[in-house]
Enzyme design. Structure first.
Site, PDB file in Angstrom:
ATOM      1  N   ARG A   1       6.317  -3.195 -14.756  1.00 44.65           N
ATOM      2  CA  ARG A   1       6.235  -4.601 -14.319  1.00 44.65           C
ATOM      3  C   ARG A   1       7.105  -5.394 -15.270  1.00 44.65           C
ATOM      4  O   ARG A   1       6.815  -5.470 -16.480  1.00 44.65           O
ATOM      5  CB  ARG A   1       4.784  -5.086 -14.354  1.00 44.65           C
ATOM      6  CG  ARG A   1       4.660  -6.591 -14.166  1.00 44.65           C
ATOM      7  CD  ARG A   1       3.249  -7.035 -13.889  1.00 44.65           C
ATOM      8  NE  ARG A   1       2.842  -6.682 -12.542  1.00 44.65           N
ATOM      9  CZ  ARG A   1       1.785  -7.183 -11.897  1.00 44.65           C
ATOM     10  NH1 ARG A   1       1.014  -8.076 -12.490  1.00 44.65           N
ATOM     11  NH2 ARG A   1       1.496  -6.806 -10.672  1.00 44.65           N
TER      12      ARG A   1
ATOM     13  N   ARG B   1      -4.380  -1.270  -2.406  1.00 45.98           N
ATOM     14  CA  ARG B   1      -3.437  -1.011  -3.498  1.00 45.98           C
ATOM     15  C   ARG B   1      -3.643   0.418  -4.017  1.00 45.98           C
ATOM     16  O   ARG B   1      -2.686   1.144  -4.302  1.00 45.98           O
ATOM     17  CB  ARG B   1      -3.637  -2.020  -4.653  1.00 45.98           C
ATOM     18  CG  ARG B   1      -3.319  -3.476  -4.318  1.00 45.98           C
ATOM     19  CD  ARG B   1      -1.860  -3.677  -3.992  1.00 45.98           C
ATOM     20  NE  ARG B   1      -0.976  -3.207  -5.040  1.00 45.98           N
ATOM     21  CZ  ARG B   1      -0.585  -3.921  -6.099  1.00 45.98           C
ATOM     22  NH1 ARG B   1      -0.973  -5.173  -6.237  1.00 45.98           N
ATOM     23  NH2 ARG B   1       0.240  -3.411  -7.004  1.00 45.98           N
TER      24      ARG B   1
ATOM     25  N   ASP C   1       0.740 -17.018  -1.307  1.00 39.20           N
ATOM     26  CA  ASP C   1       0.735 -16.579  -2.707  1.00 39.20           C
ATOM     27  C   ASP C   1       0.778 -17.842  -3.569  1.00 39.20           C
ATOM     28  O   ASP C   1       1.023 -18.945  -3.059  1.00 39.20           O
ATOM     29  CB  ASP C   1       1.971 -15.688  -2.957  1.00 39.20           C
ATOM     30  CG  ASP C   1       1.949 -15.011  -4.331  1.00 39.20           C
ATOM     31  OD1 ASP C   1       0.918 -15.079  -5.025  1.00 39.20           O
ATOM     32  OD2 ASP C   1       2.982 -14.420  -4.709  1.00 39.20           O
TER      33      ASP C   1
ATOM     34  N   GLN D   1       2.685  -3.955  -3.612  1.00 40.00           N
ATOM     35  CA  GLN D   1       1.823  -4.898  -2.900  1.00 40.00           C
ATOM     36  C   GLN D   1       2.077  -4.826  -1.397  1.00 40.00           C
ATOM     37  O   GLN D   1       1.151  -4.757  -0.582  1.00 40.00           O
ATOM     38  CB  GLN D   1       2.076  -6.320  -3.409  1.00 40.00           C
ATOM     39  CG  GLN D   1       1.226  -7.370  -2.718  1.00 40.00           C
ATOM     40  CD  GLN D   1      -0.252  -7.209  -3.033  1.00 40.00           C
ATOM     41  OE1 GLN D   1      -0.623  -7.116  -4.186  1.00 40.00           O
ATOM     42  NE2 GLN D   1      -1.097  -7.181  -2.011  1.00 40.00           N
TER      43      GLN D   1
ATOM     44  N   HIS E   1       7.957  -7.014  -5.000  1.00 37.40           N
ATOM     45  CA  HIS E   1       6.633  -6.473  -5.321  1.00 37.40           C
ATOM     46  C   HIS E   1       6.327  -5.402  -4.266  1.00 37.40           C
ATOM     47  O   HIS E   1       5.431  -5.554  -3.419  1.00 37.40           O
ATOM     48  CB  HIS E   1       5.585  -7.582  -5.314  1.00 37.40           C
ATOM     49  CG  HIS E   1       4.317  -7.229  -6.035  1.00 37.40           C
ATOM     50  ND1 HIS E   1       4.062  -5.967  -6.559  1.00 37.40           N
ATOM     51  CD2 HIS E   1       3.206  -7.974  -6.325  1.00 37.40           C
ATOM     52  CE1 HIS E   1       2.887  -5.950  -7.126  1.00 37.40           C
ATOM     53  NE2 HIS E   1       2.344  -7.154  -7.006  1.00 37.40           N
TER      54      HIS E   1
ATOM     55  N   CYS F   1      -2.053 -11.802  -1.967  1.00 39.55           N
ATOM     56  CA  CYS F   1      -1.914 -10.654  -2.881  1.00 39.55           C
ATOM     57  C   CYS F   1      -2.867 -10.750  -4.062  1.00 39.55           C
ATOM     58  O   CYS F   1      -3.154  -9.736  -4.702  1.00 39.55           O
ATOM     59  CB  CYS F   1      -0.473 -10.552  -3.366  1.00 39.55           C
ATOM     60  SG  CYS F   1       0.162 -12.087  -4.048  1.00 39.55           S
TER      61      CYS F   1
HETATM   62  N1   CP Z   1      -1.443  -8.556  -6.697  1.00 37.61           N
HETATM   63  C1   CP Z   1      -1.202  -8.114  -7.939  1.00 37.61           C
HETATM   64  O1   CP Z   1      -0.115  -7.563  -8.227  1.00 37.61           O
HETATM   65  O2   CP Z   1      -2.224  -8.275  -8.806  1.00 37.61           O
HETATM   66  P1   CP Z   1      -2.120  -8.101 -10.387  1.00 37.61           P
HETATM   67  O3   CP Z   1      -1.130  -9.124 -10.896  1.00 37.61           O
HETATM   68  O4   CP Z   1      -3.510  -8.300 -10.904  1.00 37.61           O
HETATM   69  O5   CP Z   1      -1.606  -6.708 -10.676  1.00 37.61           O
END
Ligand code: CP
Length: 312
Positions: free
Chosen positions: A109, A295, A227, A139, A136, A267
């Protein structure tokens, strides 16, 4: 599904840097496998025995980090974690080459998409984007699984995204195009999605609408998605964005512009009272917890396609 008979689909690009790494047959194959992993998890419990995954997180996470950790454990593998900025103590190419000597795969990430690209360039093991500036993809895989579960098939459905043209909407747009879904985004003009990504989706045959009218975007939609207005890394713009997005809150009135059986998607984490009201979040048609659950299943399918031996 008996373990001895499983021949896993593979991902030609070897990485998941973005949704563009999954071609028109690989994305449906991954979603089929995710359904099977969810239905019969025990069949896969030794599939990644002895394999390891490095988790590199420059930003906080609840869902992504924990579902990768749980997913690897449930497949018989294990994870190791490193938090903090990449490319400061040492060049990213050295990080990628060190990790490639120790682990079977890398999940990262990162603030910048370029960091994912550089990791993938230098690593000799698969690299998975766990959220970056531009994408992402993990997701969106869970989201497409959720849409499949609710509607049977995504083909011909309309997905409306209300809000920022961000990493999540980019990933959804590309997956929607791949799966034959219409995608409409209702967004203030200055926060519109990257024109190159819109062009990519259209070149795949996707029907994509970009409009500043949130009601036009939501009209007749099967799923209404939103989002946060200021993604991680853009927090300093929170006040400015709150003003710009005030008319883009998903409330009961905007949700009613969609079909009567439409689902609400997010998300998470959500900022209740900003991009979505409590009433919509807690509605019986809210799919947010299914998305979060998926997920785990979708990422397990991804790990199997990237890391497992050819034949289980
Ligand atoms: N939706 C998502 O990626 O959640 P986190 O940021 O908690 O990983």
């Amino acid at each position: 599904m008996a373990m001895a008979s499983i021949s896993l689909p593979r991902i030609q690009s070897r990485n998941l840097k973005s949704d563009l790494d999954l071609d028109a047959s690989e994305l449906p194959a991954l979603l089929d496998l995710a359904r099977e992993v969810k239905r019969a998890p025990a069949a896969f419990r030794h599939a990644l025995a002895g394999k390891s995954l490095a988790l590199l997180f420059e930003m906080p996470s609840l869902r992504t980090r924990l579902t990768f950790e749980l997913g690897m454990q449930q497949l018989g593998g294990f994870t190791v974690l490193s938090e903090g900025a990449l490319g400061i103590r040492e060049p990213i190419r050295d990080v990628a080459r060190n990790l490639s000597r120790w682990v079977t795969g890398i999940v990262a990430r990162t603030f910048q998409q370029e960091t994912i690209e550089e990791l993938a360039l230098w690593a000799t093991v698969p690299v998975i984007n766990a959220l970056s500036s531009d994408w992402h993809p993990c997701q969106a895989l869970a989201d497409m699984q959720t849409i499949n579960e609710r509607f049977g098939s995504p083909r011909g459905l309309k997905l409306a995204f209300i809000g920022d043209g961000n990493n999540v909407s980019n990933s959804l747009m590309i997956c929607a195009a791949r799966l034959g879904m219409e995608f409409a985004i209702g967004v203030p003009e200055r926060y519109s999605p990257n024109a190159k990504i819109v062009a990519e989706a259209r070149a795949m045959g996707g029907k994509v609408t970009v409009t500043s009218d949130p009601f036009a975007a939501a009209s007749g939609a099967h799923a209404v998605y939103t989002d946060v207005w200021a993604s991680m890394g853009a927090e300093q713009e929170t006040a400015e964005r709150a003003a710009a997005f005030e008319a883009y809150r998903v409330d009961d009135r905007l949700f009613a512009a969609a079909r009567p059986d439409a689902i609400f998607m997010h998300c998470l984490p959500a900022h209740r009272g900003e991009e979505v009201t409590d009433s919509v979040m807690e509605s019986p048609r809210s799919a947010v917890l299914d998305q979060a659950e998926n997920r785990l299943h979708a990422q397990k399918a991804l790990l199997l396609m990237l890391l497992a031996d050819e034949q289980l």
